[in-house]
Write an enzyme that holds these catalytic residues in place. Structure first.
Site, PDB file in Angstrom:
ATOM      1  N   GLY B  54       0.821  -1.195   0.000  1.00 37.11           N
ATOM      2  CA  GLY B  54       0.000   0.000   0.000  1.00 37.11           C
ATOM      3  C   GLY B  54       0.857   1.248   0.000  1.00 37.11           C
ATOM      4  O   GLY B  54       1.993   1.231   0.483  1.00 37.11           O
ATOM      5  N   SER B  55       0.339   2.334  -0.568  1.00 38.81           N
ATOM      6  CA  SER B  55       1.053   3.607  -0.501  1.00 38.81           C
ATOM      7  C   SER B  55       0.830   4.236   0.877  1.00 38.81           C
ATOM      8  O   SER B  55       0.031   3.757   1.665  1.00 38.81           O
ATOM      9  CB  SER B  55       0.565   4.534  -1.614  1.00 38.81           C
ATOM     10  OG  SER B  55       0.932   4.006  -2.876  1.00 38.81           O
ATOM     11  N   HIS B  57       3.598   4.868   2.849  1.00 35.90           N
ATOM     12  CA  HIS B  57       4.760   4.499   3.663  1.00 35.90           C
ATOM     13  C   HIS B  57       6.045   5.081   3.093  1.00 35.90           C
ATOM     14  O   HIS B  57       7.138   4.603   3.404  1.00 35.90           O
ATOM     15  CB  HIS B  57       4.894   2.975   3.738  1.00 35.90           C
ATOM     16  CG  HIS B  57       3.665   2.270   4.193  1.00 35.90           C
ATOM     17  ND1 HIS B  57       3.119   2.485   5.431  1.00 35.90           N
ATOM     18  CD2 HIS B  57       2.858   1.367   3.571  1.00 35.90           C
ATOM     19  CE1 HIS B  57       2.024   1.724   5.567  1.00 35.90           C
ATOM     20  NE2 HIS B  57       1.843   1.050   4.450  1.00 35.90           N
ATOM     21  N   LYS B 105       5.923  -7.721   2.616  1.00 35.13           N
ATOM     22  CA  LYS B 105       5.675  -7.515   4.041  1.00 35.13           C
ATOM     23  C   LYS B 105       4.484  -8.388   4.452  1.00 35.13           C
ATOM     24  O   LYS B 105       3.516  -8.532   3.695  1.00 35.13           O
ATOM     25  CB  LYS B 105       5.360  -6.039   4.331  1.00 35.13           C
ATOM     26  CG  LYS B 105       6.496  -5.104   3.939  1.00 35.13           C
ATOM     27  CD  LYS B 105       6.292  -3.674   4.423  1.00 35.13           C
ATOM     28  CE  LYS B 105       5.020  -3.023   3.951  1.00 35.13           C
ATOM     29  NZ  LYS B 105       4.882  -2.950   2.469  1.00 35.13           N
ATOM     30  N   ASP B 110      -1.258  -8.472   0.812  1.00 35.32           N
ATOM     31  CA  ASP B 110       0.010  -8.455   0.074  1.00 35.32           C
ATOM     32  C   ASP B 110       0.491  -9.875  -0.200  1.00 35.32           C
ATOM     33  O   ASP B 110       0.902 -10.209  -1.319  1.00 35.32           O
ATOM     34  CB  ASP B 110       1.101  -7.720   0.883  1.00 35.32           C
ATOM     35  CG  ASP B 110       0.857  -6.221   0.975  1.00 35.32           C
ATOM     36  OD1 ASP B 110      -0.258  -5.776   0.650  1.00 35.32           O
ATOM     37  OD2 ASP B 110       1.775  -5.496   1.387  1.00 35.32           O
ATOM     38  N   HIS B 220      -0.136   0.860   9.804  1.00 37.81           N
ATOM     39  CA  HIS B 220      -1.419   1.357   9.284  1.00 37.81           C
ATOM     40  C   HIS B 220      -2.312   1.786  10.442  1.00 37.81           C
ATOM     41  O   HIS B 220      -3.526   1.826  10.323  1.00 37.81           O
ATOM     42  CB  HIS B 220      -2.137   0.272   8.491  1.00 37.81           C
ATOM     43  CG  HIS B 220      -1.273  -0.434   7.519  1.00 37.81           C
ATOM     44  ND1 HIS B 220      -0.589  -1.587   7.833  1.00 37.81           N
ATOM     45  CD2 HIS B 220      -0.954  -0.140   6.239  1.00 37.81           C
ATOM     46  CE1 HIS B 220       0.110  -1.979   6.774  1.00 37.81           C
ATOM     47  NE2 HIS B 220      -0.082  -1.118   5.801  1.00 37.81           N
TER      48      HIS B 220
END
Lengths: 333, 333
Positions: B54-55, B57, B105, B110, B220
């Site tokens: 995911g964006s 990070h 990760k 993912d 998150h």
């Protein structure tokens, strides 16, 4: 106040311990005088470069000490000028026989204290000292701590470019001329979404409403040009770039673009802002030669950003590309 | 919600435009599939390294694409896994004939999507794909989006170390073994002072009182171990390092220490925290070989930090020191 600190009075000295622990391969720290030195200073035959100012703007300046940039940085307390004793000690310590340049952001306390230190170092140790005072912020003419324009983002670019020139062993006259040229060709403008909180104060430096932003802010939370309702990134970019382009013509010169975060803004937003800035510059006929995107001259945890444009030439671009090995900027080493 | 964005739906795609504009010397971007590629991929004979997630990070993972680190990064929407089509396209594009390693990760989405992509790439294009799933977070066993431990800070160190090994053209078996060793020897723990706000949600992911912090937080905003009153930095450092040292014995090995900021924490606080961590490690008989201090695996504008320790060996330290040329980590190039 939520901060990763112990006692508010110890933040600067404890952070200096951390910098020393993390980077002892490149820097050494005088903890009594709160000076960060390049590990191998003084470098014989090289003009010594010193900067400094209040803490809370990291990585500037301490993070820019090392080969290819500064020889020493004098750290004041949070948002507070260092004192002349620090600058004088640093000046004497980095003099390798070729003289010393003081790189000073235009804030009244910094300017005054660096001037005193320069005189003292000349009188006591016979060191030739020259000074460059950066004043690139187009937002306001005078400000809370400043007569004239404030010195902000161009200082980072200047330390890199002049640092590379000093590394080539150019002499003090050439270094001073280059520093003047960089400052004269650099323009910045910043904005904030939130305030910062100085640890010793314990409360935000200024108040901003939930839907407000401050355009033209200084790096200590000094008032800007106007307080406005929050706007889309593309409009904010316009508000930052337009006054810069109105102040100096960048067309026809390779331009270095510095998209800076104020400390509390995530990188994804800086890249989004950089996209907006680069679109405006393309439309305005400005050619981007190099760029720097990240949080390099900060105001503690303030959310916001600033844009700096430097009208460069081939020599400056070459010096920008030269190797640098500091905690904050590193390439080629 | 105060952010430097246009429309919440466009943040990732517009940031990718900015990354491309700023770093076109090193990366190219597939905007349809939201993949950041090393400019010269595929590199013949080199194991291709892909990561993604995911964006939100940043700079992880897109900022770690370039010589010495990743060949490609697949960018999901904010805090959302990329889809198998992205990973499959990236896998095929970076295969230089030596196979591809997926660095994943440990988050359920993912892991599942990278697995599907690996199968598809093997079936359709005959690419040999291996995977390493990082799971270094000692805070909790299962979590909001994870079965088992979460993958956090060690991912950054792994991408650097394995990236250097791939650059040396070590083969896929050796690369996979090294990746397993790095993940197996890495441990992390994080904390937050504030929440992050996902742009599309428009409000903080979780609520924290004015005097509270969350220890053991995920990247998150997933719940941690405990919510506690804010504490001095030295106590916070203890709360982060103690569970790590209880989980793995670092004595006698050169240890790489990564003091990471969550996105909204200023650098001066990270150095102060690094000082506390290094004092605890010295007392515990752990030898620091290398360190990294800064915000490299972030949670948007969350204030807070994490500590990652990697029990290294001489080979890993050498690979850590090897040249790297990415937007986020750069030295020797």
């Amino acid at each position: 106040m939520k901060k990763l600190i112990n006692d508010a009075a110890d933040v600067v000295s404890e952070a200096l311990l951390g910098i020393e622990a993390a980077h002892s391969d490149r820097v050494r720290v005088d903890h009594d005088l709160k000076i960060i030195y390049r590990a191998d200073a003084p470098v014989q035959g090289k003009v010594g470069l010193i900067s400094g100012g209040g803490s809370g703007h990291e990585p500037m300046h301490g993070g820019f000490v090392g080969p290819g940039m500064l020889d020493a940085a004098c750290c004041g307390e949070m948002f507070t000028s260092p004192v002349p004793d620090q600058m004088m000690a640093a000046t004497k310590a980095v003099d390798g026989g070729a003289g010393v340049l003081h790189i000073v952001k235009n804030y009244t306390g910094d300017v005054m204290n660096f001037e005193m230190a320069a005189e003292m170092a000349a009188d006591e140790a016979g060191v030739r000292v020259e000074s460059i005072v950066t004043d690139d912020d187009v937002a306001v003419q005078d400000s809370l701590y400043t007569a004239g324009r404030r010195g902000v983002g161009v200082t980072v670019l200047l330390e890199k470019i002049v640092g590379a020139a000093a590394e080539e062993q150019r002499d003090l006259d050439a270094i001073l001329a280059l520093a003047k040229q960089v400052n004269g060709n650099g323009r910045s403008m910043g904005m904030a979404l939130t305030s910062c909180t100085v640890p010793a104060a314990g409360k935000p430096t200024f108040e901003l409403g939930e839907d407000e932003m401050e355009v033209g802010i200084g790096i200590h939370g000094e008032p800007g040009r106007k307080r406005l309702p929050i706007a889309p990134a593309r409009d904010i970019a316009q508000m930052l770039v337009e006054p810069i382009l109105a102040d100096l013509d960048f067309k026809g010169s390779p331009t270095i673009v510095f998209m800076n975060g104020m400390g509390g803004t995530p990188l994804i937003e800086l890249y989004l802002m950089y996209n907006e800035v680069s679109k405006i510059l393309a439309k305005s006929g400005v050619t981007i030669a190099r760029s720097l995107v990240g949080s390099y001259i900060t105001s503690l945890e303030m959310a916001g950003c600033s844009v700096t444009l430097l009208k460069a030439d081939d020599d400056m671009v070459k010096l920008w590309d030269a190797p640098v090995n500091t905690p904050g900027l590193r390439w080629g080493c």
